[in-house]
Structure formats: structure tokens, C-alpha cells
Design a protein around this motif. Structure first.
Motif, PDB file in Angstrom:
ATOM      1  N   TRP A  52       0.786  -1.227   0.000  1.00  0.00           N
ATOM      2  CA  TRP A  52       0.000   0.000   0.000  1.00  0.00           C
ATOM      3  C   TRP A  52       0.825   1.287   0.000  1.00  0.00           C
ATOM      4  O   TRP A  52       0.507   2.213  -0.744  1.00  0.00           O
ATOM      5  N   GLU A  56      -0.065   3.872  -2.898  1.00  0.00           N
ATOM      6  CA  GLU A  56      -0.651   5.154  -2.514  1.00  0.00           C
ATOM      7  C   GLU A  56       0.180   6.312  -3.051  1.00  0.00           C
ATOM      8  O   GLU A  56      -0.347   7.276  -3.616  1.00  0.00           O
ATOM      9  N   THR A 116      -4.820  -2.133  -6.543  1.00  0.00           N
ATOM     10  CA  THR A 116      -5.455  -2.059  -5.228  1.00  0.00           C
ATOM     11  C   THR A 116      -6.679  -2.969  -5.176  1.00  0.00           C
ATOM     12  O   THR A 116      -6.896  -3.681  -4.189  1.00  0.00           O
ATOM     13  N   ARG A 138      -9.578   2.110  -0.322  1.00  0.00           N
ATOM     14  CA  ARG A 138      -8.381   2.736  -0.879  1.00  0.00           C
ATOM     15  C   ARG A 138      -8.537   2.930  -2.388  1.00  0.00           C
ATOM     16  O   ARG A 138      -8.148   3.975  -2.929  1.00  0.00           O
TER      17      ARG A 138
END
Length: 169
Positions: A52, A56, A116, A138
Motif C-alpha cells: 500500500w 498510494e 489495489t 483505498r
């Protein structure tokens, strides 16, 4: 970043989003990388990371929320066709991807979101609904950030369509 070859979903047989980057190798290691055509570079499919923090950050870079640079590095597999992965500054052996990100920003955002969602699907299949829900949330945030970037408005200046941060209607 997940650098061991067993840890990355694409290397264990799962489908995983990739993005095209032109890479020049020397001694089977990347020496230069570019978003656009570059001399002596070959277009390669480069994996996205599977953790992540990197996903991100790549989404933030692609949507214009961060000005960090994108890099590419070997994933660590043996052989002449070593898979490459997009990464951030500081990864061992990382080479900065040169050129303007704008032409491929939308693609990078979409592929990051797809990665994701892939992680969310793995959690759902493994019977971990809370983790799956977290990863879907997310993915939704990446989608929202991408839409806001296309509209030309800062995500930080808009919240659910309402002015924020001291702006007056």
C-alpha cells in the motif's frame, strides 16, 4: 517494497497490472528509463508494487497530489529477463524514470487502482472481509483523486463538493 520474487502476486501466477516504460539495460540491470521513446531503450512491461505505501504514493504522483519522482528497479529475480517494478526514491538499484508524467498519468492512476482492487479480491477470497473492505476503500479514494485531478480541482480544496479550508462560496 516487496522485493523478493515470492512476495509479488504477479510472480506467483496472479494477474497484476503493469505499465509500459522504456528501459535501457546494461549488464541486465536498468541503466536508464523513460516514459517517452528514448535512444537505445526498449519498451518493457513494468510491474506496479504490491504494498500500500508505494501504491498510494504512485497514485498521489499520478493525480498531481505529490511531486515525487517515479523510479524503476529490478524485482530481484534471477535470469536475463528480470522483471522490473515501479518504485520510489531510495530503493536499491533504482533508476529514475525520465520525462513528463502527464501523458501517462491517467493510465498510471487506473493501473494503480486496479492493483489495489486485486489486493482487495485476494483478501475477499481468503475470507478476510475487513481487509478487503479496507483495500476497496483505498481504490475508491484513488478513483476520487483521479476524477478531481481531471476536473482541475485540488482534492484538498474540495470535500464532497463543498468548499473547505476557509474558502467562501
Amino acid at each position: 517494497m516487496a522485493r523478493d520474487e515470492i512476495g509479488h502476486p504477479a510472480l506467483t501466477g496472479g494477474p497484476w497490472p503493469v505499465i509500459g516504460v522504456r528501459v535501457r539495460r546494461e549488464d541486465s540491470s536498468p541503466r536508464a528509463a523513460s516514459w517517452q521513446p528514448a535512444p537505445h531503450a526498449v519498451l518493457e512491461d513494468v510491474l506496479l508494487p504490491c504494498t500500500w505505501p508505494e501504491l498510494e504514493r504512485l497514485a498521489q504522483i499520478a493525480t498531481g497530489l505529490a511531486r515525487a519522482r517515479v523510479y524503476v528497479t529490478d524485482l530481484g529475480a534471477a535470469g536475463s529477463d528480470r522483471p522490473l517494478v515501479l518504485c520510489l526514491r531510495g530503493a536499491p538499484g533504482a533508476v529514475q524514470v525520465q520525462g513528463r508524467l502527464t501523458p501517462i498519468a491517467e493510465t498510471l492512476t487506473a493501473r494503480t487502482r486496479a492493483a489495489t482492487l486485486s489486493v482487495a479480491a485476494v483478501h475477499r477470497e481468503a475470507g478476510r472481509p475487513q481487509q478487503a473492505q479496507l483495500w476497496r476503500a483505498r481504490a475508491r479514494q484513488i478513483l476520487k483523486d483521479g476524477r478531481a485531478a481531471r476536473r482541475g480541482r485540488s482534492v484538498r480544496a474540495t470535500s464532497a463538493g463543498l468548499p473547505t479550508l476557509g474558502q467562501r462560496p
